[in-house]
Motif scaffolding. Structure first.
Motif, PDB file in Angstrom:
ATOM      1  N   GLU A 291      -6.878  -9.388   0.155  1.00  0.00           N
ATOM      2  CA  GLU A 291      -7.277  -8.697   1.380  1.00  0.00           C
ATOM      3  C   GLU A 291      -6.533  -7.373   1.533  1.00  0.00           C
ATOM      4  O   GLU A 291      -7.121  -6.370   1.949  1.00  0.00           O
ATOM      5  CB  GLU A 291      -7.027  -9.599   2.587  1.00  0.00           C
ATOM      6  N   ILE A 292      -5.249  -7.366   1.206  1.00  0.00           N
ATOM      7  CA  ILE A 292      -4.474  -6.123   1.287  1.00  0.00           C
ATOM      8  C   ILE A 292      -5.033  -5.094   0.310  1.00  0.00           C
ATOM      9  O   ILE A 292      -5.178  -3.914   0.641  1.00  0.00           O
ATOM     10  CB  ILE A 292      -2.991  -6.395   0.983  1.00  0.00           C
ATOM     11  N   ALA A 293      -5.340  -5.551  -0.898  1.00  0.00           N
ATOM     12  CA  ALA A 293      -5.891  -4.646  -1.909  1.00  0.00           C
ATOM     13  C   ALA A 293      -7.188  -4.008  -1.426  1.00  0.00           C
ATOM     14  O   ALA A 293      -7.402  -2.793  -1.572  1.00  0.00           O
ATOM     15  CB  ALA A 293      -6.124  -5.402  -3.218  1.00  0.00           C
ATOM     16  N   ALA A 294      -8.055  -4.824  -0.821  1.00  0.00           N
ATOM     17  CA  ALA A 294      -9.330  -4.301  -0.342  1.00  0.00           C
ATOM     18  C   ALA A 294      -9.142  -3.351   0.840  1.00  0.00           C
ATOM     19  O   ALA A 294      -9.774  -2.282   0.901  1.00  0.00           O
ATOM     20  CB  ALA A 294     -10.242  -5.457   0.057  1.00  0.00           C
ATOM     21  N   ASP A 295      -8.269  -3.703   1.766  1.00  0.00           N
ATOM     22  CA  ASP A 295      -8.072  -2.887   2.974  1.00  0.00           C
ATOM     23  C   ASP A 295      -7.379  -1.565   2.670  1.00  0.00           C
ATOM     24  O   ASP A 295      -7.659  -0.542   3.307  1.00  0.00           O
ATOM     25  CB  ASP A 295      -7.248  -3.665   4.007  1.00  0.00           C
TER      26      ASP A 295
ATOM     27  N   TYR B  28      -7.232  -0.127  -0.434  1.00  0.00           N
ATOM     28  CA  TYR B  28      -7.836   0.542  -1.596  1.00  0.00           C
ATOM     29  C   TYR B  28      -6.861   0.652  -2.768  1.00  0.00           C
ATOM     30  O   TYR B  28      -6.569   1.729  -3.270  1.00  0.00           O
ATOM     31  CB  TYR B  28      -8.359   1.932  -1.205  1.00  0.00           C
ATOM     32  N   MET B  29      -6.346  -0.490  -3.171  1.00  0.00           N
ATOM     33  CA  MET B  29      -5.481  -0.538  -4.343  1.00  0.00           C
ATOM     34  C   MET B  29      -5.761  -1.823  -5.092  1.00  0.00           C
ATOM     35  O   MET B  29      -6.435  -2.723  -4.573  1.00  0.00           O
ATOM     36  CB  MET B  29      -4.001  -0.443  -3.940  1.00  0.00           C
ATOM     37  N   SER B  30      -5.271  -1.929  -6.317  1.00  0.00           N
ATOM     38  CA  SER B  30      -5.465  -3.147  -7.096  1.00  0.00           C
ATOM     39  C   SER B  30      -4.504  -4.228  -6.625  1.00  0.00           C
ATOM     40  O   SER B  30      -3.470  -3.940  -6.016  1.00  0.00           O
ATOM     41  CB  SER B  30      -5.238  -2.867  -8.578  1.00  0.00           C
ATOM     42  N   GLN B  31      -4.855  -5.478  -6.930  1.00  0.00           N
ATOM     43  CA  GLN B  31      -3.966  -6.573  -6.550  1.00  0.00           C
ATOM     44  C   GLN B  31      -2.633  -6.483  -7.297  1.00  0.00           C
ATOM     45  O   GLN B  31      -1.592  -6.856  -6.754  1.00  0.00           O
ATOM     46  CB  GLN B  31      -4.627  -7.919  -6.831  1.00  0.00           C
ATOM     47  N   SER B  32      -2.651  -5.993  -8.533  1.00  0.00           N
ATOM     48  CA  SER B  32      -1.391  -5.843  -9.270  1.00  0.00           C
ATOM     49  C   SER B  32      -0.482  -4.814  -8.598  1.00  0.00           C
ATOM     50  O   SER B  32       0.741  -4.993  -8.545  1.00  0.00           O
ATOM     51  CB  SER B  32      -1.671  -5.433 -10.720  1.00  0.00           C
TER      52      SER B  32
END
Length: 215
Positions: free
Chosen positions: A174-178, A180-184
């Motif tokens: 969710e943080i990655a989507a909100d 705009y970054m990759s999960q890594s």
């Protein structure tokens, strides 16, 4: 690979029920259990669990001391605290000591299984309803608030955004989507945040952000 769990509870019937629920999932294995936490360091060394589930109130060594002892270990497993109460100063203390979250003992079986997987994945195991009440009830303000604000000032603007998202209960995905970054990249940020805040897990990051008034 299966998720290895060590289970601590002084009630045999409760412990057996939890084991049965967890092992209904073929990806979870309860590798050890005990009626208190007196031997927890040896159990962790012997079985290398991914998750330790512990009751709060047990004879000899209870859940608060369990969380403290585990947090002091190198590369400790995630700790989930089991409690009968939805608001309890002991649970708050356990989170401060390094527990990654907690469950109520009336948690539905499939939610218990999901929570163990969440813990094993390195994320917090906190019910949004319980988390909001807990943090609101035990946010101490005063010196704790000042200390938290000082710690948060060490973070970059981006790290602060990630820390606030963690405090709001967002998953890495969710943080990655909100943001705009990759999960890594999210994982890298969280690692840096934990280092700067001297936090052992994302739950402590959430508490510091709440104490600083940012979440």
């Amino acid at each position: 690979m299966s998720v290895k769990v060590v289970l601590l509870d002084d009630e045999d019937l409760v412990r057996s029920g939890i084991r049965m629920i967890l092992e209904s999932d073929p990806e979870i294995q309860v590798v050890a259990e005990a009626a208190n936490g007196s031997g927890i360091v040896d159990l962790v060394a012997k079985h290398a669990p991914d998750v330790v589930l512990t009751d709060i109130q047990m004879p000899e060594v209870g859940g608060l001391e369990v969380t403290r002892r585990i947090a002091a270990l190198p590369d400790p497993p995630a700790v989930g605290v089991l409690t009968t109460f939805d608001i309890d100063e002991y649970v708050h203390a356990a989170l401060q000591n390094g527990a990654a979250g907690f469950l109520l003992k009336d948690t539905r079986p499939h939610d218990l299984v999901a929570a163990v997987h969440t813990l094993a994945g390195g994320e917090a195991m906190l019910s949004p309803r319980i988390t909001r009440k807990l943090l609101a009830a035990f946010s101490t303000g005063g010196g704790a608030a000042r200390s938290a604000k000082t710690k948060m000032e060490q973070l970059t603007a981006r790290e602060r955004e990630v820390a606030v998202a963690v405090a709001q209960g967002s998953s890495n995905a969710e943080i990655a989507a909100d943001l705009y970054m990759s999960q890594s990249t999210v994982k890298v940020h969280i690692g840096r945040i934990m280092h700067k805040l001297d936090a052992v897990n994302r739950t402590q990051v959430a508490i510091i952000a709440h104490d600083a008034g940012l979440a």
